[in-house]
Design an enzyme around this catalytic site. Structure first.
Site, PDB file in Angstrom:
ATOM      1  CG  ASN A  76       2.235   5.711  -5.318  1.00 13.06           C
ATOM      2  OD1 ASN A  76       2.039   5.598  -4.259  1.00 13.06           O
ATOM      3  ND2 ASN A  76       1.630   6.790  -6.142  1.00 13.06           N
TER       4      ASN A  76
ATOM      5  CG  ASN B 191      -3.486  -0.150  -0.265  1.00 12.54           C
ATOM      6  OD1 ASN B 191      -3.981  -1.046  -1.076  1.00 12.54           O
ATOM      7  ND2 ASN B 191      -4.290   1.027  -0.033  1.00 12.54           N
TER       8      ASN B 191
ATOM      9  CD  GLU C 269       5.119  12.260 -16.628  1.00 12.04           C
ATOM     10  OE1 GLU C 269       4.283  12.459 -16.939  1.00 12.04           O
ATOM     11  OE2 GLU C 269       5.787  11.298 -17.027  1.00 12.04           O
TER      12      GLU C 269
ATOM     13  NE  ARG D 177       7.045  14.898   3.088  1.00 11.09           N
ATOM     14  CZ  ARG D 177       7.071  16.206   3.213  1.00 11.09           C
ATOM     15  NH1 ARG D 177       5.743  16.836   3.724  1.00 11.09           N
ATOM     16  NH2 ARG D 177       8.037  16.739   3.072  1.00 11.09           N
ATOM     17  CB  ILE D 178       6.301  15.439  -3.560  1.00  6.33           C
ATOM     18  CG1 ILE D 178       4.856  15.416  -3.894  1.00  6.33           C
ATOM     19  CG2 ILE D 178       7.118  15.574  -4.839  1.00  6.33           C
ATOM     20  CD1 ILE D 178       4.354  17.037  -4.322  1.00  6.33           C
TER      21      ILE D 178
ATOM     22  CD  GLN E  90     -12.386  -3.592  -6.957  1.00  9.89           C
ATOM     23  OE1 GLN E  90     -11.687  -4.457  -7.666  1.00  9.89           O
ATOM     24  NE2 GLN E  90     -13.639  -4.111  -6.509  1.00  9.89           N
TER      25      GLN E  90
ATOM     26  CG  HIS F 114      -2.807   8.485  -7.813  1.00 11.25           C
ATOM     27  ND1 HIS F 114      -2.356   9.444  -6.931  1.00 11.25           N
ATOM     28  CD2 HIS F 114      -3.734   9.092  -8.564  1.00 11.25           C
ATOM     29  CE1 HIS F 114      -3.023  10.367  -7.159  1.00 11.25           C
ATOM     30  NE2 HIS F 114      -3.735  10.246  -7.973  1.00 11.25           N
TER      31      HIS F 114
ATOM     32  N   GLY G  76      -2.915   2.634   6.700  1.00  9.22           N
ATOM     33  CA  GLY G  76      -1.927   1.356   6.214  1.00  9.22           C
ATOM     34  C   GLY G  76      -2.893  -0.008   5.784  1.00  9.22           C
TER      35      GLY G  76
END
Ligand code: GAR
Length: 210
Positions: free
Chosen positions: A107, A14, A143, A91-92, A173, A109, A12
């Site tokens: 999100n 972020n 996607e 999780r997807i 960053q 990534h 956590g």
């Protein structure tokens, strides 16, 4: 103010930047709740320290992805968020979940998308001999790691880097770009239009490069 709910699975760090920005008062958003699919995620402690409500919903308590995601969506909806922030949520998500929050689901990534979708991004960048790596904030669509990019940050790959040292450099960053994107959204400057992100009335490139 823009109401956010943050989903996490781990440390956590972020999340901490959102908690700090919300506490500072001028971010334009609040963190209404932090939800984790793992009971031992350190981010839950961060939320508690900031006085933010926490919820744990373990995917292990559900038979399939659809029922987990339906329960998760219901839990999130209870907080009436304007924006849902995935911050290291591992999780997807099902198409139904993504559609439900379409245009208000972000999100981050840890790669320069479209490179290295999926897991182990830092090691994959090292193995490929890349000279730079980074992170991408994007709207979430059905996607996987393929939704419209909003903002990227690049870092150099240095000789002697390990996946861990590189991850640390990328995280610095991440902590800059993610709260910035959230505040754009909160200010009404950012939206998803079709399969593109739009900032201040201008469509952003589909490629992620700015
Ligand atoms: C971050 O590096 C984030 O980009 C990544 O997990 C880390 C979470 O760190 N997310 C993904 O890999 C999503 N597939 P944090 O818990 O300290 O914010």
């Amino acid at each position: 103010k823009c109401r956010t709910v943050v989903l996490i699975s781990g440390s956590g760090s972020n999340l901490q930047t959102f908690l700090d920005a919300a506490a500072s008062g001028d971010s334009g958003y609040t963190v209404e709740a932090v939800i984790s699919n793992k009971a031992d995620a350190y981010g839950l402690t961060r939320a508690q320290n900031a006085g933010v409500p926490t919820e744990v919903l373990s995917h292990r308590d559900f038979n399939d992805r659809d029922s987990f995601d339906q329960a998760m969506a219901k839990l999130i909806d209870g907080y009436q968020p304007d924006l849902v922030i995935l911050a290291g949520f591992m999780r997807i998500l099902t198409p139904g979940f993504v559609r439900h929050f379409s245009g208000r689901l972000l999100n981050i990534h840890p790669s320069l998308l479209p490179k290295y979708q999926g897991l182990h991004t830092h090691q994959r960048a090292l193995d490929a001999g890349d000279r730079e790596h980074g992170a991408t904030v994007h709207f979430v669509t059905e996607e996987l790691d393929g939704g419209p990019p909003i903002l990227q940050a690049a870092v150099p790959i240095e000789s002697g880097d390990t996946a861990e040292s590189l991850a640390q450099r990328v995280l610095v960053q991440e902590h800059k770009i993610y709260p910035m994107v959230a505040s754009w959204f909160a200010q009404g400057r950012l939206r998803m239009v079709g399969d593109r992100a739009e900032l201040d009335g201008e469509l952003l490139p589909r490629s992620g490069k700015r």
